[in-house]
Enzyme design. Structure first.
Site, PDB file in Angstrom:
ATOM      1  N   ASP A 262      -6.383   1.804  -3.478  1.00  0.00           N
ATOM      2  CA  ASP A 262      -7.626   1.594  -2.729  1.00  0.00           C
ATOM      3  C   ASP A 262      -7.932   2.767  -1.806  1.00  0.00           C
ATOM      4  OD1 ASP A 262      -5.770   1.182  -0.687  1.00  0.00           O
ATOM      5  OD2 ASP A 262      -6.699  -0.663   0.046  1.00  0.00           O
TER       6      ASP A 262
ATOM      7  N   ASP B  66      -3.122   5.948  -3.441  1.00  0.00           N
ATOM      8  CA  ASP B  66      -1.945   5.350  -2.820  1.00  0.00           C
ATOM      9  C   ASP B  66      -1.409   4.220  -3.700  1.00  0.00           C
ATOM     10  OD1 ASP B  66      -3.989   3.512  -2.442  1.00  0.00           O
ATOM     11  OD2 ASP B  66      -3.332   2.941  -0.432  1.00  0.00           O
TER      12      ASP B  66
ATOM     13  N   SER C 202       0.834  -1.193   0.000  1.00  0.00           N
ATOM     14  CA  SER C 202       0.000   0.000   0.000  1.00  0.00           C
ATOM     15  C   SER C 202       0.880   1.259   0.000  1.00  0.00           C
ATOM     16  CB  SER C 202      -0.963  -0.024   1.189  1.00  0.00           C
ATOM     17  OG  SER C 202      -1.877   1.028   1.142  1.00  0.00           O
TER      18      SER C 202
ATOM     19  N   ASP D 267      -1.610   0.907  -3.987  1.00  0.00           N
ATOM     20  CA  ASP D 267      -2.463  -0.121  -4.600  1.00  0.00           C
ATOM     21  C   ASP D 267      -3.834   0.413  -4.989  1.00  0.00           C
ATOM     22  OD1 ASP D 267      -3.157   0.058  -1.848  1.00  0.00           O
ATOM     23  OD2 ASP D 267      -4.002  -1.958  -1.875  1.00  0.00           O
TER      24      ASP D 267
END
Length: 489
Positions: free
Chosen positions: A250, A246, A109, A248
């Site tokens: 999400d 961010d 992340s 990834d």
């Protein structure tokens, strides 16, 4: 934690998935945790589950190697690994739910590139805390000491097309016509998806700041250089908004035309209002104005972490809520129930997603006569800021928070005396302190990295900045004074 004779103590489940140092995850540890996940799938007999396991990854340098080790573990467990390539986490989760299969996302992340992680999904969606415990138990029972030298051959599925189609079908084709949107691409795996979708829906898109190396963009604690970049772009030309995500994709980042970032909980509230939610589910770290704004019939508070928000959404629906939207202070937005607008239907997607809040906020701007800045100003949110103290092990954070929560302790007696002292404490997740002057500070240990998170609320930006620095200095001085993990005095 020992794996194959090596100490990999940095690996642990946090607010969303297993994370730790790359050196502790790559190789046997990644392989063994995925084998444990597969064993759990067989144990619980996931209803309707197929034998495929989808594998996606972010753009970190270590992610392709770890994804290959995940595929090897899946194949050795008697299941079929399917490579989805570099893909946003919500796109992978959506594909897994539609195909009724499990999925693994290789991502750290927002945390630095020397760390990485694994997010696990069942056919029903992101795993909960009980499933995390099952994985840990299976990991201990299997006690693997080696992994095969031969890599597995994985199938291949394109997961992006359906994810894009989801939003193209729900939002009107020319919804964003007339808006100019800057997309800060950096190294988010969603950088092209975001830009392409906005252009498809009618916006003029300007792609900015694409990076070849991984940049750890944290939507709760932005780097000063990211804030400076976005303010600079806002000063160079006219934008209606600037957006990003961010690592990834999400968790969203949204800034107004002048480059001022919106808090993630405000983004979530605007998204929930656009979707007509009667109930929102959000952690204790989200803005206290949610209960006062009058936009929602019910506000449900949880601990920090998407598994807790997902559980809260399920409970709200079981209790009769009709349209449930979850979001976190980091901006990650979860759709707990299907939504219908103007004959268009958006299916539930109970996992964090950056694309939905970006589109919902921009759609709100497009259909109003206001700028994003003026829209934000009239929401009446308290000014909230957050930051973090790095390199603080969780056990030291826990000692500090426990002492501060004890009314009889020295640290508690002298804390923030200039603000009239502490008038209320909330220990739902970490410790939220409310002071006599109406301001508040919330301390909690990060679930993803060795750091202490600090959140503040105040009446105005200057007051919030002063309080944030005050809260950071107070925690830093007391933690530094701890000999042998014990507070002085």
């Amino acid at each position: 934690m020992l794996i194959g004779g090596f100490d990999v103590s940095s690996l642990k489940f946090g607010t969303s998935g297993l994370r730790g140092l790359v050196t502790d995850l790559v190789g046997l540890p990644a392989y063994s945790f995925v084998r444990a996940f597969c064993a759990m799938i067989a144990e619980i007999g996931a209803e309707g589950a197929g034998r495929e396991v989808l594998i996606g990854r972010d753009l970190r340098a270590s992610s392709p190697e770890i994804a290959g080790q995940c595929a090897c573990a899946v194949a050795d467990a008697g299941l079929y690994p399917i490579d989805c390539g570099a893909v946003p986490t919500p796109a992978l989760a959506m594909m897994a739910m539609r195909r009724r299969v499990a999925a693994i996302m290789v991502t750290g992340s927002h945390i630095p590139e020397d760390r990485n992680g694994l997010k696990f999904y069942l056919p029903s969606g992101e795993i909960d805390k009980a499933a995390e415990e099952r994985i840990l138990n299976w990991h201990a029972r299997l006690s693997l000491s080696a992994m095969p030298a031969v890599s597995a051959k994985a199938g291949r599925i394109e997961a992006l097309a359906e994810y894009c189609a989801r939003y193209e079908a729900f939002f009107a084709p020319a919804m964003l016509e007339g808006l100019t949107i800057g997309v800060y691409q950096h190294s988010t795996v969603g950088r092209d998806v975001i830009a392409d979708l906005l252009a498809t829906l009618g916006a003029e898109v300007v792609r900015l700041g694409r990076a070849e190396c991984f940049i750890p963009v944290d939507t709760e604690a932005l780097r000063p250089e990211d804030e400076e970049l976005v303010r600079g772009w806002g000063a160079e030309r006219r934008f209606d908004a600037l957006v990003s995500a961010d690592g990834d994709a999400d968790r969203p980042l949204i800034a107004d035309g002048e480059g001022r970032f919106l808090r993630g909980d405000l983004v979530g509230a605007l998204t929930a209002a656009y979707l007509g939610a009667d109930t929102v589910v959000t952690p204790v770290t989200s803005n206290s104005a949610l209960e006062r704004c009058g936009l929602f019939q019910r506000v449900v508070r949880t601990k920090v972490g998407s598994p807790f928000v997902i559980a809260g959404m399920a409970e709200a629906q079981a209790g009769g809520a009709q349209t449930v939207v979850g979001f976190e202070a980091n901006g990650g937005t979860l759709l707990g129930s299907a939504v219908e607008r103007h004959g268009r239907r958006l299916a539930a997607l109970p996992t964090r997603d950056a694309m939905l809040p970006i589109l919902a906020v921009l759609a709100t701007v497009a259909r109003s006569d206001e700028t994003l800045a003026s829209l934000v100003a009239r929401q009446g949110f308290a000014v909230a800021l957050s930051s973090r103290l790095p390199n603080v092990p969780q056990e030291r954070s826990s000692i500090f928070i426990a002492a501060l929560g004890d009314e009889a302790s020295q640290v508690s007696r002298i804390a923030f005396a200039a603000r009239g002292g502490i008038v209320a404490r909330n220990g739902c997740d970490g410790l939220r302190l409310t002071f006599n002057d109406g301001t508040s500070v919330h301390y909690r240990a990060s679930g993803n990295a060795p750091e202490l998170r600090v959140y503040v609320e105040a009446e105005n930006p200057e007051g919030a900045e002063i309080l944030l620095q005050e809260g950071m200095r107070f925690a830093e001085s007391w933690i530094a004074a701890m000999p042998n993990n014990e507070l002085v005095g």
